[in-house]
Write a protein that holds these residues in place. Structure first.
Motif, PDB file in Angstrom:
ATOM      1  N   GLY A  17      -1.774  70.731  86.613  1.00 41.17           N
ATOM      2  CA  GLY A  17      -0.325  70.651  86.436  1.00 41.17           C
ATOM      3  C   GLY A  17       0.341  71.997  86.236  1.00 41.17           C
ATOM      4  N   LYS A  18      -0.422  73.007  85.822  1.00 41.76           N
ATOM      5  CA  LYS A  18       0.135  74.365  85.664  1.00 41.76           C
ATOM      6  C   LYS A  18       0.505  74.976  87.010  1.00 41.76           C
ATOM      7  N   PHE A  19       0.005  74.401  88.129  1.00 43.69           N
ATOM      8  CA  PHE A  19       0.326  74.909  89.456  1.00 43.69           C
ATOM      9  C   PHE A  19       1.618  74.304  90.005  1.00 43.69           C
ATOM     10  N   ALA A  84      -4.173  75.421  73.979  1.00 42.65           N
ATOM     11  CA  ALA A  84      -5.071  76.555  74.136  1.00 42.65           C
ATOM     12  C   ALA A  84      -4.642  77.452  75.294  1.00 42.65           C
ATOM     13  N   ILE A  85      -4.264  76.850  76.403  1.00 47.70           N
ATOM     14  CA  ILE A  85      -3.834  77.634  77.567  1.00 47.70           C
ATOM     15  C   ILE A  85      -2.541  78.379  77.258  1.00 47.70           C
ATOM     16  N   GLU A  86      -1.576  77.702  76.657  1.00 48.55           N
ATOM     17  CA  GLU A  86      -0.318  78.361  76.288  1.00 48.55           C
ATOM     18  C   GLU A  86      -0.574  79.509  75.314  1.00 48.55           C
ATOM     19  N   ILE A  89      -2.035  82.420  77.331  1.00 53.68           N
ATOM     20  CA  ILE A  89      -1.045  83.067  78.192  1.00 53.68           C
ATOM     21  C   ILE A  89      -0.065  83.907  77.371  1.00 53.68           C
ATOM     22  N   CYS A  90       0.378  83.374  76.245  1.00 55.11           N
ATOM     23  CA  CYS A  90       1.410  84.031  75.441  1.00 55.11           C
ATOM     24  C   CYS A  90       0.868  85.112  74.504  1.00 55.11           C
ATOM     25  N   GLY A  94      -4.695  89.759  73.562  1.00 53.07           N
ATOM     26  CA  GLY A  94      -5.937  89.377  74.216  1.00 53.07           C
ATOM     27  C   GLY A  94      -6.874  88.551  73.354  1.00 53.07           C
ATOM     28  N   LYS A  95      -6.466  88.249  72.124  1.00 54.28           N
ATOM     29  CA  LYS A  95      -7.315  87.439  71.246  1.00 54.28           C
ATOM     30  C   LYS A  95      -7.002  85.970  71.471  1.00 54.28           C
TER      31      LYS A  95
END
Length: 104
Positions: A17-19, A84-86, A89-90, A94-95
């Motif tokens: 769905g992120k696409f 987790a993905i958000e 990305i945000c 980098g952690k």
């Protein structure tokens, strides 16, 4: 043991769905373009929950094993994968918070 869902995705539908060009609503229901590899079919629009799955891909078939074992193990990860993905990305440093990805 919980009921095993027959549609089990190779890649979680929420990631597919992120696409989508759509930014609101359930990611599993957002419109995405789909084309079957090595097919002459034209690309089509569908929703992630309808693509990239195989029925009972992870269902255990042994009578002595809980048939939903794999689904049960991934339940926590799948429930938190959008967050987790958000977070990933945000997060500019980098952690990553591992608690989103670990099975508890």
């Amino acid at each position: 043991m919980r009921h095993v869902k027959p549609k089990q995705h190779y890649i979680p539908a929420t990631i597919l769905g992120k696409f989508s060009n759509q930014e609101k609503g359930n990611r599993r229901k957002r419109l995405i373009w789909v084309k079957r590899k090595n097919s002459d079919q034209l690309p089509r629009i569908d929703i992630p929950e309808n693509v990239g799955y195989k029925k009972h891909l992870y269902t255990m078939k042994d009578e002595d094993i809980n048939t939903s074992f794999v689904d049960d193990q991934w339940k926590h990860v799948e429930e938190n994968i959008q967050t987790a993905i958000e977070n990933f990305i945000c997060n500019k440093d980098g952690k990553m918070n591992a608690s989103y990805w670990t099975v508890q």
